[in-house]
Write a protein that holds these residues in place. Sequence first.
Motif, PDB file in Angstrom:
ATOM      1  N   ILE A 102       0.863  -1.183   0.000  1.00  0.00           N
ATOM      2  CA  ILE A 102       0.000   0.000   0.000  1.00  0.00           C
ATOM      3  C   ILE A 102       0.895   1.227   0.000  1.00  0.00           C
ATOM      4  O   ILE A 102       1.725   1.397   0.879  1.00  0.00           O
ATOM      5  CB  ILE A 102      -0.921   0.017   1.236  1.00  0.00           C
ATOM      6  CG1 ILE A 102      -1.736  -1.265   1.301  1.00  0.00           C
ATOM      7  CG2 ILE A 102      -1.815   1.224   1.217  1.00  0.00           C
ATOM      8  CD1 ILE A 102      -2.545  -1.414   2.564  1.00  0.00           C
ATOM      9  N   GLU A 103       0.743   2.041  -1.001  1.00  0.00           N
ATOM     10  CA  GLU A 103       1.537   3.266  -1.122  1.00  0.00           C
ATOM     11  C   GLU A 103       0.648   4.345  -1.698  1.00  0.00           C
ATOM     12  O   GLU A 103      -0.303   4.046  -2.408  1.00  0.00           O
ATOM     13  CB  GLU A 103       2.680   3.025  -2.124  1.00  0.00           C
ATOM     14  CG  GLU A 103       3.992   2.693  -1.492  1.00  0.00           C
ATOM     15  CD  GLU A 103       5.038   2.446  -2.555  1.00  0.00           C
ATOM     16  OE1 GLU A 103       6.186   2.659  -2.263  1.00  0.00           O
ATOM     17  OE2 GLU A 103       4.689   2.045  -3.679  1.00  0.00           O
ATOM     18  N   PRO A 104       0.969   5.605  -1.421  1.00  0.00           N
ATOM     19  CA  PRO A 104       0.142   6.646  -2.038  1.00  0.00           C
ATOM     20  C   PRO A 104       0.258   6.608  -3.559  1.00  0.00           C
ATOM     21  O   PRO A 104       1.340   6.398  -4.106  1.00  0.00           O
ATOM     22  CB  PRO A 104       0.712   7.942  -1.463  1.00  0.00           C
ATOM     23  CG  PRO A 104       2.026   7.597  -0.878  1.00  0.00           C
ATOM     24  CD  PRO A 104       1.972   6.170  -0.503  1.00  0.00           C
ATOM     25  N   LYS A 157      -0.827  10.316   6.954  1.00  0.00           N
ATOM     26  CA  LYS A 157      -2.115  10.556   6.301  1.00  0.00           C
ATOM     27  C   LYS A 157      -2.546  11.983   6.582  1.00  0.00           C
ATOM     28  O   LYS A 157      -2.652  12.398   7.738  1.00  0.00           O
ATOM     29  CB  LYS A 157      -3.167   9.583   6.821  1.00  0.00           C
ATOM     30  CG  LYS A 157      -4.578   9.874   6.341  1.00  0.00           C
ATOM     31  CD  LYS A 157      -4.785   9.469   4.912  1.00  0.00           C
ATOM     32  CE  LYS A 157      -6.181   9.830   4.427  1.00  0.00           C
ATOM     33  NZ  LYS A 157      -6.365   9.567   2.998  1.00  0.00           N
ATOM     34  N   GLU A 194      -6.453   5.792   1.293  1.00  0.00           N
ATOM     35  CA  GLU A 194      -5.076   5.709   0.823  1.00  0.00           C
ATOM     36  C   GLU A 194      -4.181   6.556   1.716  1.00  0.00           C
ATOM     37  O   GLU A 194      -4.586   7.632   2.135  1.00  0.00           O
ATOM     38  CB  GLU A 194      -5.072   6.283  -0.588  1.00  0.00           C
ATOM     39  CG  GLU A 194      -3.900   5.941  -1.394  1.00  0.00           C
ATOM     40  CD  GLU A 194      -3.914   6.713  -2.708  1.00  0.00           C
ATOM     41  OE1 GLU A 194      -3.321   6.223  -3.647  1.00  0.00           O
ATOM     42  OE2 GLU A 194      -4.486   7.806  -2.774  1.00  0.00           O
ATOM     43  N   PRO A 195      -2.949   6.096   2.010  1.00  0.00           N
ATOM     44  CA  PRO A 195      -2.062   6.961   2.792  1.00  0.00           C
ATOM     45  C   PRO A 195      -1.545   8.123   1.952  1.00  0.00           C
ATOM     46  O   PRO A 195      -1.589   8.064   0.724  1.00  0.00           O
ATOM     47  CB  PRO A 195      -0.920   6.031   3.184  1.00  0.00           C
ATOM     48  CG  PRO A 195      -0.904   4.975   2.142  1.00  0.00           C
ATOM     49  CD  PRO A 195      -2.326   4.799   1.695  1.00  0.00           C
ATOM     50  N   THR A 196      -1.076   9.167   2.609  1.00  0.00           N
ATOM     51  CA  THR A 196      -0.495  10.292   1.894  1.00  0.00           C
ATOM     52  C   THR A 196       1.005  10.077   1.720  1.00  0.00           C
ATOM     53  O   THR A 196       1.607  10.565   0.779  1.00  0.00           O
ATOM     54  CB  THR A 196      -0.745  11.593   2.680  1.00  0.00           C
ATOM     55  OG1 THR A 196      -2.082  11.591   3.143  1.00  0.00           O
ATOM     56  CG2 THR A 196      -0.533  12.810   1.815  1.00  0.00           C
ATOM     57  N   LYS A 197       1.589   9.349   2.647  1.00  0.00           N
ATOM     58  CA  LYS A 197       3.030   9.111   2.619  1.00  0.00           C
ATOM     59  C   LYS A 197       3.302   7.709   3.097  1.00  0.00           C
ATOM     60  O   LYS A 197       2.481   7.114   3.785  1.00  0.00           O
ATOM     61  CB  LYS A 197       3.727  10.068   3.589  1.00  0.00           C
ATOM     62  CG  LYS A 197       4.173  11.373   3.000  1.00  0.00           C
ATOM     63  CD  LYS A 197       4.972  12.083   4.066  1.00  0.00           C
ATOM     64  CE  LYS A 197       5.579  13.347   3.535  1.00  0.00           C
ATOM     65  NZ  LYS A 197       6.183  14.106   4.623  1.00  0.00           N
ATOM     66  N   GLY A 198       4.496   7.220   2.804  1.00  0.00           N
ATOM     67  CA  GLY A 198       4.928   5.969   3.397  1.00  0.00           C
ATOM     68  C   GLY A 198       4.522   4.748   2.600  1.00  0.00           C
ATOM     69  O   GLY A 198       3.991   4.853   1.504  1.00  0.00           O
ATOM     70  N   ARG A 199       4.791   3.604   3.190  1.00  0.00           N
ATOM     71  CA  ARG A 199       4.566   2.361   2.471  1.00  0.00           C
ATOM     72  C   ARG A 199       4.236   1.255   3.471  1.00  0.00           C
ATOM     73  O   ARG A 199       4.771   1.206   4.561  1.00  0.00           O
ATOM     74  CB  ARG A 199       5.832   2.039   1.691  1.00  0.00           C
ATOM     75  CG  ARG A 199       6.064   0.590   1.372  1.00  0.00           C
ATOM     76  CD  ARG A 199       7.460   0.409   0.894  1.00  0.00           C
ATOM     77  NE  ARG A 199       7.562   0.860  -0.477  1.00  0.00           N
ATOM     78  CZ  ARG A 199       7.972   0.061  -1.475  1.00  0.00           C
ATOM     79  NH1 ARG A 199       8.298  -1.173  -1.226  1.00  0.00           N
ATOM     80  NH2 ARG A 199       8.055   0.497  -2.685  1.00  0.00           N
TER      81      ARG A 199
END
Lengths: 272, 455
Positions: free
Chosen positions: A6-8, B13, B116-121
């Motif tokens: 999962i990544e932006p 986020k 969805e995240p804004t940053k990171g993985r």
Amino acid sequence: MQELVIEPGRTEKNYWGDLWRYRELFYILAWRDISVRYKQTAIGVAWAVLRPFLAMLVFTVVFGRIAKMPSNGIPYPILVFAAMLPWQFFANSLAEASQSLVLNSNLISKVYFPRLIVPAGAVITSLVDFLISAALLVLLMVWFQFMPDWRVLTLPVFTLLAFLAALGPGLLLTALTVKFRDFRYVVPFIVQFGLFISPVGFSSDVIPDQWRLVYSLNPIVGVIDGFRWAICRGAAGIYVPGFALSMTTITLFLVLGIWYFRKTEKSFADVI
Amino acid sequence: MSDTIISVEGLGKRYALNHKNGDGERYTTLRDVIARRVSAPVRWLHARRGAPNATLVNGSSIPALHSITRNSRSQEDFWALRDVSFEIKQGDAVGIIGRNGAGKSTLLKILSRITEPTKGRIRIRGRVASLLEVGTGFHPELTGRENIFLNGSILGMSRTEIKKKFDEIVAFAETEKFLDTPVKRYSSGMYVRLAFAVAAHLEPEILIVDEVLAVGDAAFQKKCLGKLQDVAAKEARTVLFVSHNLDSILRLCDRVLWLDAGSLRAIGRPAGIVQAYNQQWSNDSRVILLSERQRPNWVRQKAIVEEVSCLAEEGTGWSYPFGSPLEFACTLLVRSRISTLLMAYAVFTPSGFEIASTRAPCEFPAPYFEPGRYKVRVSIPYLRLAPGNYSLNLGVVSELGHEDFVTEVAVFEVPPNERSADHFADTIRAACIPEVRFTVEQLEETISVLPEGVK
């Protein structure tokens, strides 16, 4: 074991695979909408028959009797109903799909699944109404002792076409409605307006030749012409350049609809 | 190959807060978008002059004291999660704790791919099923049986899987008799039982559970906890579990992850972290300094609360025995002349529910508050809070606008005592136990048990 990252901004490689894995959810949501639709109504499923039937009566009287539009020897009610079938399907799909995500907002904000399932399921729900209406058409044909020829076998192809024609704008309107609730007022307008600019009450043969190509920019024109051609023994023909143009608009809308939906899908949970 | 099943790196986020709508409506209308485009240059000028027009509530979703102005149209960024990294091993039962607005739910939503995240993985190995709400997708018109299938597929079970477990689910929910009744006729307890029963029979590699056990009766809660424990221990599945109930965290989890204001504060063995978390909740000192605390940017700060101190008569620390008045003192620093000062307080439960709040003018004999320090004695005599922990927010308002706003000023305890026992306060679920008098007078000396006319 599969690994999920999962990544932006990452578009998932297995999106379409996921869509396939979630197909059962797709059936079950469609089934839910169908089985809930006519609960607590007095005449139930009869609504699915009554609405197109009454519309057909009105159109037959107005265009067939009063305006005396040509029908190439086909009983006017059948001419109208052959068009009413895809039109109702298109209109219902658009209306149902555009509202579907907003109505299912509790699902969107609490569970993951490919969001495409919800509007697509709404279109499937309209397909059920479509099949019920088709049964009515068969009754009409028996009543008028009208026997279709081999062309009627091509009907599934045109039904698929109607499905695709509804899906494209449907997805676009769904995604837009999530962000801009204005579109819930736009959709009934499109549906109402579309009924008059589409060849539902009359055959598209009555359109002057020099306008026919422009007229076919309306994607549903090609679908309706196809239905008429298949049902009415080719008496109301397909205008080939116009049909090709309608196909192009359908494809364009489909591509645009899927692209925009996929693009905005990930933020649905945040904005809904 | 390591047995790390979830790895999170630098997760962030961001939400854009649209202040015009205040709380609630997050979607926009075309009109707004058009209006915003048109008014953008004007607002830009405003921003240059430094007009204080935002209404961010201290970077958290804790409900504000009611009085926040809602006149601005500005957008503001708010990081619900900031640079969070951790790893979870297979078979771990991980509890996630933190105050309201610490980012727990956002983390779960990102892990379950809802947003969805804004940053990171994040890397996840295995199938995830998330249970962020009990009975997601339940349709009131459908029967219990139909809803089991509906809810099951929504949570990611296949039809054959549901069929196989159907009897088990029904038995767990104890609703055999009502299987063919529409769930709209269910009692809320039955509804919750059925919903949880479906979720409890999920078989993913990773199960994500938000605070769903807060509903239902105590016996059923216990049963659910037991089921979760089984899932984690016997079947070697990974469970992520958010709860405000520290007891169930201690019982259920091997590891605890503590989120604080969007950042990871600590991760490790439950006992240590829960203790540290609890300590944060209980202040040993009776005097709490507030001058260094973070303030939202919309307060003018011409009059601020510098410190607060507990005025409870007995006990140590911020502790008010049941039934005693809630009294504390504030030291107010006034920086420029003010004619009217109002103060506001709000009391919250640990789960963020606002129990009480009042705004009232400060009584002061002189016509103005000249610059200087003032002592304000706050007394709330009749609020009889049930035994438990509470937190306090404070706000100061002058005739010119909001002057100060501090969330979680202090956390205080209401310990049980003989008086609370007299009122059965420990068995009552309410947060407030007001004084009551049931006054009786006798009307007649004898009454006939039989209705008139019957001999």
